[in-house]
Design an enzyme around this catalytic site. Structure first.
Site, PDB file in Angstrom:
ATOM      1  CB  SER A  70      28.969  -5.861  22.455  1.00  0.00           C
ATOM      2  OG  SER A  70      29.467  -6.647  23.517  1.00  0.00           O
ATOM      3  CE1 TYR A  91      31.211  -0.878  24.796  1.00  0.00           C
ATOM      4  CE2 TYR A  91      30.411  -3.011  25.561  1.00  0.00           C
ATOM      5  CZ  TYR A  91      31.094  -2.247  24.643  1.00  0.00           C
ATOM      6  OH  TYR A  91      31.681  -2.863  23.559  1.00  0.00           O
TER       7      TYR A  91
END
Length: 258
Positions: free
Chosen positions: A111, A137
């Site tokens: 990401s 995350y």
């Protein structure tokens, strides 16, 4: 022949049927695995090795966020186990099959959020807590890239490539573990996000494009372009340190076998 690995049998079966309808390919199979549980990962890998003679493409796309800090029964922090350690173990367990299927490709979905991550190996077993959900995350996504880079180095001359990518800002259910207000705001903002189908473009590109056939250890953006990830994601020292600690926590030997 395509295998969809999923934790939920109900959701997984629905996805299988949707893929079969869209492609006309009946050879789409569902296999159940809890990627956050290393014992489940080992059982799944063994099943694949017993059932499949070849494994041409492996896509690791597990990703959760918003989970409360939690230690699994195996002594691993839940989010790090799901997003990073499970895929790390699974990939290593399937390497022999992939080498025997060469040319083969490993694709790890990261990401753009990796830029906010950090590598603290004490996070993996919950010995220290990340500051918040966002850092947790982001750190797992940074680890996905570091893992890919070190894996590519170790796979040189085997015919197996490994690349990572950023799918972009995609309209999914990833925020389902947050409170109702955050989910509402995300839902409103999601009208500007790409669809799940559009968000899969860079993953598919890395998995099947002839242009990527000989590329390994690289990072692609959501427009399928080669780009440089953050400086931390290009640190060979961090790559080796993370790999060694991941081997220890997942129980892998130096050869990559259990």
């Amino acid at each position: 022949r395509t295998i969809l690995a999923c934790r939920s049998r109900e959701r997984g079966q629905a996805a299988v049927e949707e893929i079969q309808r869209a492609t006309g390919n009946p050879n789409v199979l569902l296999r159940i695995v809890d990627i956050s549980n290393m014992a489940s990962v080992r059982r799944f890998a063994k099943q694949i090795q017993q059932e499949e003679k070849r494994l041409d493409i492996l896509v690791n796309n597990a990703g959760v966020t918003g989970l409360p800090f939690s230690i699994t029964s195996e002594g691993l922090e839940q989010t790090f186990a799901t997003n990073y350690l499970g895929p790390f173990l699974l990939t290593n367990l399937l390497l022999d099959t992939m080498k025997g299927s060469a040319p083969a490709r490993i694709v790890n979905v990261s990401s753009f959020r990796h830029v906010g991550g950090m590598v603290n190996v004490k996070h993996l077993a919950g010995e220290e807590r990340p500051k918040n959900f966002d850092q947790c995350y982001s750190s797992t996504k940074l680890m996905n890239i570091l893992f890919t880079n070190e894996l590519a180095r170790r796979l040189q001359a085997t015919g197996v490539t490994a690349n990572s990518l950023n799918p972009g800002i995609v309209r999914t259910e990833i925020m389902r573990h947050f409170n109702w207000l955050i989910r509402l705001l995300f839902s409103i903002a999601s009208i500007f996000f790409t669809s799940a189908e559009e968000g899969a473009a860079s993953t598919i590109y890395c998995a099947v494009s002839e242009e990527v056939a000989d590329i390994t250890g690289k990072y692609f953006d959501s427009d399928c372009r080669l780009v440089l990830p953050s400086a931390a994601a290009r640190d060979p020292g961090l790559e080796r340190k993370l790999w060694e600690e991941s081997e220890r926590l997942t129980g892998l030997t130096e050869s990559g076998r259990m």
